[in-house]
Structures are given as structure tokens and as C-alpha cells.
Design a protein around this motif. Structure first.
Motif, PDB file in Angstrom:
ATOM      1  N   GLY A  80       0.798  -1.224   0.000  1.00 28.47           N
ATOM      2  CA  GLY A  80       0.000   0.000   0.000  1.00 28.47           C
ATOM      3  C   GLY A  80       0.828   1.270   0.000  1.00 28.47           C
ATOM      4  N   GLU A  81       2.126   1.177  -0.312  1.00 26.50           N
ATOM      5  CA  GLU A  81       2.981   2.365  -0.336  1.00 26.50           C
ATOM      6  C   GLU A  81       3.178   2.832  -1.769  1.00 26.50           C
ATOM      7  N   SER A  82       3.304   4.169  -1.934  1.00 23.74           N
ATOM      8  CA  SER A  82       3.465   4.654  -3.295  1.00 23.74           C
ATOM      9  C   SER A  82       4.866   4.305  -3.798  1.00 23.74           C
TER      10      SER A  82
ATOM     11  N   GLY B 163      14.590   1.992   1.198  1.00 27.52           N
ATOM     12  CA  GLY B 163      14.855   3.388   1.569  1.00 27.52           C
ATOM     13  C   GLY B 163      14.682   4.343   0.403  1.00 27.52           C
ATOM     14  N   SER B 164      13.814   3.972  -0.546  1.00 28.34           N
ATOM     15  CA  SER B 164      13.737   4.794  -1.763  1.00 28.34           C
ATOM     16  C   SER B 164      13.133   6.176  -1.506  1.00 28.34           C
ATOM     17  N   SER B 165      12.514   6.385  -0.339  1.00 29.62           N
ATOM     18  CA  SER B 165      12.049   7.755  -0.061  1.00 29.62           C
ATOM     19  C   SER B 165      13.257   8.687   0.088  1.00 29.62           C
TER      20      SER B 165
ATOM     21  N   GLY C 204      13.360   3.702  14.120  1.00 32.59           N
ATOM     22  CA  GLY C 204      12.385   4.295  13.205  1.00 32.59           C
ATOM     23  C   GLY C 204      11.052   4.596  13.860  1.00 32.59           C
ATOM     24  N   GLY C 205      10.227   5.312  13.134  1.00 31.48           N
ATOM     25  CA  GLY C 205       8.894   5.680  13.618  1.00 31.48           C
ATOM     26  C   GLY C 205       8.955   6.947  14.463  1.00 31.48           C
ATOM     27  N   ARG C 206       7.766   7.529  14.757  1.00 29.57           N
ATOM     28  CA  ARG C 206       7.714   8.745  15.586  1.00 29.57           C
ATOM     29  C   ARG C 206       7.635   8.383  17.054  1.00 29.57           C
TER      30      ARG C 206
ATOM     31  N   ARG D  56      22.362   7.445  14.966  1.00 28.72           N
ATOM     32  CA  ARG D  56      22.671   7.401  13.542  1.00 28.72           C
ATOM     33  C   ARG D  56      21.438   6.879  12.821  1.00 28.72           C
ATOM     34  N   TYR D  57      20.571   7.751  12.345  1.00 25.10           N
ATOM     35  CA  TYR D  57      19.358   7.316  11.653  1.00 25.10           C
ATOM     36  C   TYR D  57      19.253   8.042  10.325  1.00 25.10           C
ATOM     37  N   GLY D  58      19.213   7.277   9.231  1.00 30.51           N
ATOM     38  CA  GLY D  58      19.187   7.897   7.911  1.00 30.51           C
ATOM     39  C   GLY D  58      17.957   7.579   7.094  1.00 30.51           C
TER      40      GLY D  58
ATOM     41  N   ALA E 112      17.021   4.744   5.759  1.00 28.98           N
ATOM     42  CA  ALA E 112      17.128   3.561   4.887  1.00 28.98           C
ATOM     43  C   ALA E 112      17.708   2.448   5.753  1.00 28.98           C
ATOM     44  N   MET E 113      16.935   1.374   5.880  1.00 31.64           N
ATOM     45  CA  MET E 113      17.379   0.287   6.759  1.00 31.64           C
ATOM     46  C   MET E 113      18.782  -0.186   6.408  1.00 31.64           C
ATOM     47  N   VAL E 114      19.072  -0.349   5.116  1.00 29.86           N
ATOM     48  CA  VAL E 114      20.399  -0.861   4.744  1.00 29.86           C
ATOM     49  C   VAL E 114      21.510   0.079   5.225  1.00 29.86           C
TER      50      VAL E 114
ATOM     51  N   ALA F 176      16.428  -0.452  15.086  1.00 28.97           N
ATOM     52  CA  ALA F 176      15.070  -0.971  15.274  1.00 28.97           C
ATOM     53  C   ALA F 176      14.084  -0.230  14.395  1.00 28.97           C
ATOM     54  N   TYR F 177      13.153  -0.965  13.807  1.00 29.66           N
ATOM     55  CA  TYR F 177      11.895  -0.359  13.379  1.00 29.66           C
ATOM     56  C   TYR F 177      10.849  -1.045  14.239  1.00 29.66           C
ATOM     57  N   PRO F 178      10.458  -0.399  15.356  1.00 25.09           N
ATOM     58  CA  PRO F 178       9.712  -1.094  16.399  1.00 25.09           C
ATOM     59  C   PRO F 178       8.239  -1.302  16.050  1.00 25.09           C
TER      60      PRO F 178
ATOM     61  N   GLY G 119       4.757  -3.086  13.051  1.00 27.45           N
ATOM     62  CA  GLY G 119       5.830  -2.207  12.591  1.00 27.45           C
ATOM     63  C   GLY G 119       5.683  -1.877  11.115  1.00 27.45           C
ATOM     64  N   LYS G 120       6.797  -1.661  10.440  1.00 31.78           N
ATOM     65  CA  LYS G 120       6.752  -1.238   9.034  1.00 31.78           C
ATOM     66  C   LYS G 120       7.445  -2.227   8.089  1.00 31.78           C
ATOM     67  N   LEU G 121       8.509  -2.828   8.571  1.00 33.43           N
ATOM     68  CA  LEU G 121       9.381  -3.592   7.656  1.00 33.43           C
ATOM     69  C   LEU G 121       8.786  -4.962   7.343  1.00 33.43           C
ATOM     70  N   ARG G 122       9.113  -5.460   6.177  1.00 36.61           N
ATOM     71  CA  ARG G 122       8.568  -6.736   5.719  1.00 36.61           C
ATOM     72  C   ARG G 122       9.507  -7.886   6.089  1.00 36.61           C
ATOM     73  N   LEU G 123       8.897  -8.971   6.590  1.00 36.30           N
ATOM     74  CA  LEU G 123       9.674 -10.125   7.068  1.00 36.30           C
ATOM     75  C   LEU G 123      10.504 -10.760   5.945  1.00 36.30           C
TER      76      LEU G 123
ATOM     77  N   PHE H   3      11.391  -9.763   2.875  1.00 33.16           N
ATOM     78  CA  PHE H   3      12.285  -8.963   2.029  1.00 33.16           C
ATOM     79  C   PHE H   3      13.310  -8.165   2.825  1.00 33.16           C
ATOM     80  N   GLU H   4      12.984  -7.834   4.068  1.00 36.75           N
ATOM     81  CA  GLU H   4      13.842  -6.930   4.845  1.00 36.75           C
ATOM     82  C   GLU H   4      14.325  -7.585   6.140  1.00 36.75           C
ATOM     83  N   ALA H   5      13.396  -7.972   7.017  1.00 37.05           N
ATOM     84  CA  ALA H   5      13.810  -8.432   8.356  1.00 37.05           C
ATOM     85  C   ALA H   5      14.609  -9.735   8.303  1.00 37.05           C
TER      86      ALA H   5
HETATM   87  P1  AHM Z   1      10.490   5.982   7.952  1.00 35.63           P
HETATM   88  O1  AHM Z   1      10.667   6.807   6.702  1.00 35.63           O
HETATM   89  O2  AHM Z   1       9.083   5.845   8.403  1.00 35.63           O
HETATM   90  O3  AHM Z   1      11.480   6.358   9.030  1.00 35.63           O
HETATM   91  O4  AHM Z   1      10.820   4.491   7.488  1.00 35.63           O
HETATM   92  C1  AHM Z   1      12.100   4.116   7.209  1.00 35.63           C
HETATM   93  C2  AHM Z   1      12.154   2.661   6.911  1.00 35.63           C
HETATM   94  C3  AHM Z   1      13.566   2.255   6.676  1.00 35.63           C
HETATM   95  O5  AHM Z   1      14.146   1.672   7.795  1.00 35.63           O
HETATM   96  C4  AHM Z   1      13.452   1.286   5.538  1.00 35.63           C
HETATM   97  O6  AHM Z   1      14.572   1.334   4.741  1.00 35.63           O
HETATM   98  C5  AHM Z   1      12.236   1.786   4.785  1.00 35.63           C
HETATM   99  O7  AHM Z   1      11.430   2.419   5.732  1.00 35.63           O
HETATM  100  C6  AHM Z   1      11.489   0.643   4.163  1.00 35.63           C
HETATM  101  O8  AHM Z   1      10.616   1.058   3.174  1.00 35.63           O
HETATM  102  P2  AHM Z   1      11.009   0.964   1.593  1.00 35.63           P
HETATM  103  O9  AHM Z   1      11.612  -0.393   1.348  1.00 35.63           O
HETATM  104  O10 AHM Z   1       9.682   1.134   0.925  1.00 35.63           O
HETATM  105  O11 AHM Z   1      11.928   2.085   1.294  1.00 35.63           O
END
Ligand code: AHM
Ligand code: MG
Length: 299
Positions: A40-42, A96-98, A186-188, A210-212, A214-216, A230-232, A240-244, A246-248
Motif C-alpha cells: 500500500g505504499e506509493s 529506503g527509496s524515499s 524508526g517511527g515517531r 545514527r538514523y538515515g 534507509a534500513m540498509v 530498530a523499526y519497532p 511495525g513497518k518492515l517486511r519479514l 524482504f527486509e527483516a
Molecule cells: P520511515 O521513513 O518511516 O522512518 O521508514 C524508514 C524505513 C527504513 O528503515 C526502511 O529502509 C524503509 O522504511 C522501508 O521502506 P522501503 O523499502 O519502501 O523504502
């Protein structure tokens, strides 16, 4: 030490071969593509471009039976029976494409599973990621350990359409440093559960932020300097947000092979049973002592 698995080697050759092309294509692909992914993400034009390129490269690898992507609802059948000699490759094409808009780090995450997906992380035979930082690096983890390579287009060989790519190992036994230095969560903060906030307050006094985004990139800081990423679980998003798949799982596999630990708060990430390929999961990963303290804090 066991001999390298030739299919795994070919998978990472194929991923490395796409890296300079993906990097070169990013400047013109920072805009929305107009579609959403299965989570559901753009989706940005860069996500789609990387997904197509990786699908073509990986389905062409002998021994890859299935290509599964964060950007696709269904697996692409690549021939060969997964679990009976062929592997399923799970890809987050541009993690982390945002960060494309703000020109910050991002990468490609790779999981090589010896079972059709959804599967647990115990079925991974290898995992890795490409990191598009100032240098293009690739982390590769398998049974024998974790390596860091520099990936470069080699102008001396190949041609304009298919430049040859070199993979140079710069660290052949990557281990988490014993004394952790950095954290990234991650997260607010208002969306964090109280128990996680209390843990974070302790960590803030001990480690450097150190938070940028992008998980990688953030996990690579932890692999380099030691610490915790953590993305809690969030109050309104307990998964949470991350996918098991592909990511976790790939990140947990890498960090555990480097001597660290990974949990969803209760269970080792690699033991989490998925219901679907696009399942999300909370991810806490890094030095064992920090992850154990986190688990106790969330109990
Ligand atoms: P945030 O922008 O809500 O802080 O989320 C950041 C997280 C990163 O840890 C991760 O790289 C990314 O969202 C995952 O989403 P995508 O793969 O769509 O970039
Ligand atoms: Mg991602």
C-alpha cells in the motif's frame, strides 16, 4: 568451511551486475510512478526500474526457481522446483527509496531461500544487500560468514550496454564490534509503546544516534560500529513497518552471522512464521547484549 554454493555466487554476481546500472538510472527516477505496491505504499519510478532490472537478471540465473519482490503481488516463476535444487530469491529492489528525493543512502536487499515463500528465515541459505552510499558496496552472508565487497563498473571490459562489473572483497570476516557505538530507531516517538520509549531513553544516554531512513544504511552503521537498529512495533501498527521476507529475515541472517542478534521483541526473527509473503514484522537487530536488554524491556 564449506565450498561456496555456485547458485548463491551466481545470484550475487547478477545482483552486483545490476548495481552500476541502477545507480546510473536513479537521477531521472526520483518521481512517483503513480502506483502503489502490495504493502500500500506509493512506488517511485526508481523502485520500478530496479525491480524490472533485478527480475530480468535473477530469473536468468540457473538455479533460481522463483523471483519474489516487495514491489510485486505474486512470485515470478523462473523454472526449476524451489526446495528441490532451485532457490527462491526475495528482493527489496530499492530499500529506503524515499531517500531518493533528498539524495541519501539506499540499497537493494537480497534473501536466497531454499523453500517456496512464504518461509521462515531458517530456510535462508544466504542473504545480502547492496548499499548505494558514496561507494557502492555489497554485503554477502552465507554459512561461512559475512563479507563486504566494493562493486564497480569496470570500463576496461564490457561495452556501453553491458559494462563488466568487478567485485572486490574489502573485509572477508565482518563481525560486530564488541563495544557498541550507534543506534537508530524508526517511527515517531509518540507512536512508540511506552516500554520501547523507556528502553530508547536508556540507549540515548549510552550510544550515538545514527538514523538515515534507509534500513540498509542504518544497519550498515551497526555492522561497522556496533549498536542497535530498530523499526519497532508502533501503538497503531503492532507489526511495525518492515517486511519479514524482504527486509527483516535477510538483515537478521546477516547480523546473526556477524555475531549479533535479531528479534521481533519475543522471538528470533529467523523463527517467525509468516502467513503471507508481504507480512510486516517489528525488527530489533544488533549486538546481542543490547537486543537481550530490549527483549527484557518489552516483556
Ligand atoms: P520511515 O521513513 O518511516 O522512518 O521508514 C524508514 C524505513 C527504513 O528503515 C526502511 O529502509 C524503509 O522504511 C522501508 O521502506 P522501503 O523499502 O519502501 O523504502
Ligand atoms: Mg525496504
Amino acid at each position: 568451511m564449506s565450498d561456496p554454493d555456485p547458485i548463491v555466487e551466481s545470484v550475487f554476481d547478477a545482483v552486483a551486475a545490476t548495481a552500476p546500472e541502477i545507480r546510473a538510472a536513479l537521477p531521472g527516477r526520483r518521481v512517483e510512478s503513480g502506483t502503489d505496491n502490495p504493502s500500500g505504499e506509493s512506488v517511485l519510478a526508481g523502485d520500478l526500474y530496479a525491480d524490472e532490472l533485478l527480475a530480468d537478471a535473477l530469473t536468468a540465473v540457473d538455479g533460481v526457481g522463483s523471483f519474489v519482490s516487495e514491489e510485486r503481488e505474486a512470485a515470478v516463476d523462473a523454472g526449476g522446483a524451489v526446495g528441490e535444487g532451485a532457490y527462491a530469491v526475495a528482493i527489496d529492489p530499492l530499500d529506503g527509496s524515499s531517500n531518493l528525493r533528498s539524495n541519501n543512502a539506499m540499497g537493494t536487499v537480497v534473501g536466497v531461500y531454499d523453500a517456496p515463500l512464504p518461509a521462515t528465515g531458517r530456510d535462508l541459505v544466504a542473504a545480502g544487500y547492496v548499499l548505494y552510499g558514496p561507494i557502492t558496496t555489497m554485503i554477502v552472508a552465507d554459512d561461512s560468514g559475512v563479507r563486504e565487497e566494493v562493486v564497480e563498473a569496470d570500463p576496461a571490459v564490457g561495452d556501453d550496454d553491458a559494462p563488466a562489473v568487478s567485485r572486490s572483497v574489502v573485509e572477508d570476516d565482518l563481525r560486530l564490534p564488541d563495544d557498541p557505538l550507534v543506534y537508530g530507531f524508526g517511527g515517531r516517538v509518540p507512536d512508540w509503546p511506552d516500554a520501547f520509549t523507556a528502553y530508547a531513553r536508556e540507549i540515548e544516554d549510552e550510544l550515538k544516534l545514527r538514523y538515515g531512513g534507509a534500513m540498509v544504511g542504518d544497519v550498515n552503521q551497526v555492522l561497522t560500529y556496533g549498536g542497535i537498529f530498530a523499526y519497532p512495533a508502533l501503538v497503531d501498527a503492532p507489526e511495525g513497518k518492515l517486511r519479514l521476507s524482504f527486509e527483516a529475515n535477510p538483515i537478521a541472517y546477516i547480523v546473526e552471522r556477524a555475531g549479533g542478534a535479531a528479534t521481533d521483541g519475543e522471538t528470533d526473527i529467523l523463527d517467525v512464521e509468516p502467513e503471507g509473503v508481504h507480512d510486516r514484522v517489528p525488527l530489533y537487530v544488533g549486538n546481542e547484549g543490547l537486543v537481550e536488554r530490549l527483549q527484557s524491556a518489552l516483556d
